[in-house]
Design a protein around this motif. Sequence first.
Motif, PDB file in Angstrom:
ATOM      1  N   ALA A 105      32.477  44.523  45.005  1.00 53.83           N
ATOM      2  CA  ALA A 105      31.551  44.321  43.895  1.00 53.83           C
ATOM      3  C   ALA A 105      30.135  44.075  44.411  1.00 53.83           C
ATOM      4  N   ILE A 106      30.034  43.461  45.574  1.00 56.77           N
ATOM      5  CA  ILE A 106      28.716  43.171  46.161  1.00 56.77           C
ATOM      6  C   ILE A 106      28.196  44.370  46.943  1.00 56.77           C
ATOM      7  N   VAL A 123      26.985  40.769  38.161  1.00 60.39           N
ATOM      8  CA  VAL A 123      27.008  39.308  38.108  1.00 60.39           C
ATOM      9  C   VAL A 123      28.234  38.851  37.318  1.00 60.39           C
ATOM     10  N   GLU A 124      28.496  39.521  36.192  1.00 58.34           N
ATOM     11  CA  GLU A 124      29.654  39.164  35.367  1.00 58.34           C
ATOM     12  C   GLU A 124      30.966  39.528  36.056  1.00 58.34           C
ATOM     13  N   VAL A 125      30.958  40.609  36.810  1.00 56.56           N
ATOM     14  CA  VAL A 125      32.149  40.977  37.579  1.00 56.56           C
ATOM     15  C   VAL A 125      32.473  39.881  38.587  1.00 56.56           C
ATOM     16  N   VAL A 126      31.468  39.445  39.318  1.00 56.77           N
ATOM     17  CA  VAL A 126      31.680  38.383  40.310  1.00 56.77           C
ATOM     18  C   VAL A 126      32.144  37.104  39.620  1.00 56.77           C
ATOM     19  N   ARG A 127      31.540  36.793  38.484  1.00 55.19           N
ATOM     20  CA  ARG A 127      31.948  35.605  37.738  1.00 55.19           C
ATOM     21  C   ARG A 127      33.431  35.690  37.341  1.00 55.19           C
ATOM     22  N   ALA A 128      33.837  36.866  36.871  1.00 57.04           N
ATOM     23  CA  ALA A 128      35.236  37.044  36.463  1.00 57.04           C
ATOM     24  C   ALA A 128      36.170  36.934  37.664  1.00 57.04           C
ATOM     25  N   LEU A 129      35.773  37.496  38.793  1.00 56.86           N
ATOM     26  CA  LEU A 129      36.614  37.422  39.996  1.00 56.86           C
ATOM     27  C   LEU A 129      36.762  35.982  40.469  1.00 56.86           C
ATOM     28  N   LEU A 130      35.670  35.239  40.427  1.00 55.16           N
ATOM     29  CA  LEU A 130      35.727  33.828  40.833  1.00 55.16           C
ATOM     30  C   LEU A 130      36.638  33.040  39.891  1.00 55.16           C
ATOM     31  N   ALA A 131      36.518  33.308  38.599  1.00 55.89           N
ATOM     32  CA  ALA A 131      37.375  32.621  37.631  1.00 55.89           C
ATOM     33  C   ALA A 131      38.841  32.999  37.836  1.00 55.89           C
ATOM     34  N   GLY A 132      39.070  34.214  38.355  1.00 57.66           N
ATOM     35  CA  GLY A 132      40.433  34.680  38.592  1.00 57.66           C
ATOM     36  C   GLY A 132      41.003  34.270  39.932  1.00 57.66           C
ATOM     37  N   GLY A 133      40.226  33.510  40.723  1.00 58.66           N
ATOM     38  CA  GLY A 133      40.755  32.991  41.976  1.00 58.66           C
ATOM     39  C   GLY A 133      40.241  33.651  43.231  1.00 58.66           C
ATOM     40  N   ALA A 134      39.181  34.449  43.136  1.00 56.29           N
ATOM     41  CA  ALA A 134      38.640  35.086  44.339  1.00 56.29           C
ATOM     42  C   ALA A 134      38.167  34.033  45.331  1.00 56.29           C
ATOM     43  N   LEU A 174      42.558  46.540  41.296  1.00 58.06           N
ATOM     44  CA  LEU A 174      41.432  45.642  41.050  1.00 58.06           C
ATOM     45  C   LEU A 174      40.213  45.978  41.909  1.00 58.06           C
ATOM     46  N   ILE A 175      40.440  46.468  43.106  1.00 60.24           N
ATOM     47  CA  ILE A 175      39.324  46.689  44.028  1.00 60.24           C
ATOM     48  C   ILE A 175      38.402  47.816  43.544  1.00 60.24           C
ATOM     49  N   PRO A 176      38.896  49.019  43.237  1.00 57.23           N
ATOM     50  CA  PRO A 176      37.975  50.040  42.719  1.00 57.23           C
ATOM     51  C   PRO A 176      37.414  49.684  41.343  1.00 57.23           C
ATOM     52  N   ALA A 177      38.172  48.946  40.543  1.00 55.96           N
ATOM     53  CA  ALA A 177      37.636  48.508  39.255  1.00 55.96           C
ATOM     54  C   ALA A 177      36.426  47.603  39.463  1.00 55.96           C
ATOM     55  N   SER A 178      36.494  46.753  40.481  1.00 53.05           N
ATOM     56  CA  SER A 178      35.377  45.863  40.792  1.00 53.05           C
ATOM     57  C   SER A 178      34.204  46.651  41.369  1.00 53.05           C
ATOM     58  N   GLU A 179      34.499  47.617  42.193  1.00 56.47           N
ATOM     59  CA  GLU A 179      33.444  48.482  42.741  1.00 56.47           C
ATOM     60  C   GLU A 179      32.654  49.157  41.624  1.00 56.47           C
ATOM     61  N   ARG A 180      33.365  49.605  40.577  1.00 55.35           N
ATOM     62  CA  ARG A 180      32.722  50.353  39.500  1.00 55.35           C
ATOM     63  C   ARG A 180      32.194  49.457  38.379  1.00 55.35           C
ATOM     64  N   GLY A 181      32.388  48.163  38.499  1.00 57.19           N
ATOM     65  CA  GLY A 181      31.857  47.258  37.478  1.00 57.19           C
ATOM     66  C   GLY A 181      32.588  47.338  36.152  1.00 57.19           C
ATOM     67  N   LEU A 182      33.882  47.600  36.193  1.00 56.55           N
ATOM     68  CA  LEU A 182      34.677  47.764  34.968  1.00 56.55           C
ATOM     69  C   LEU A 182      35.191  46.398  34.511  1.00 56.55           C
TER      70      LEU A 182
END
Length: 231
Positions: free
Chosen positions: A179-180, A190-201, A143-151
């Motif tokens: 992601a930041i 922005v959508e990546v962060v939104r998805a992470l927050l929805a997933g429990g970040a 999940l971490i590199p996927a978030s880095e790359r905006g996937l």
Amino acid sequence: MRTARMLLWGALATVVALGLSACAPASAPPAPEESAVSDATRDLLAAATDGDADAVRAALDAGADLEARGEGGMTALVAATKANHVGAARTLIDAGADVNAKDDIQDSAYLYAGARGHDEILRLTLDHGADLASTNRYGGTALIPASERGLLSTIRILLDAGVDPNHVNNLHWTALHEAIVLGDGSQTYVEVVRALLAGGADVTIRDGDGVLPHDLATARGYDAIAALLAG
């Protein structure tokens, strides 16, 4: 006379020695090197790298070693995954290839598919026992590199599968931090962060310097992300 008798005995001894040598069993040929790779296995590694699913199947039918290692310690499945050869990867996984087997730089088919957004292969690995807690050489989950790359699609797949959004890697970053810090603040992130927050970040986890995600975003001028993190 004595000299002649000695010569005769010497000749007889030579004959006997030659006879014994002829009767001795031939020495066994040297055993092949244990590391030698069969032709079928070499064909398998080449076919996986090239993405030729039919050749992969033929090599397996010929007895190729499914978990043999090629260049960089890659199994055939890792090689196929790194090139995003879906058909070859599917054939290998269906044949029982280990989706968690890592190469020399600690990439498995599962980890690499997640890090690079190879979603079809990623789903196959998840369906066949991917270890969600496994980590790469940086101590990060997929999940971490996927978030880095905006996937974004990959992030959603991984979160739905149950990957921990709050895992901290060796750099003391979670997926949210990456992601930041390594993103560009665009709408994608922005959508990546939104998805992470929805997933429990967890927005209260600080980085290695003690800085909160909200402050990281604010310092970079990522106002939309900062607003999300502010709740």
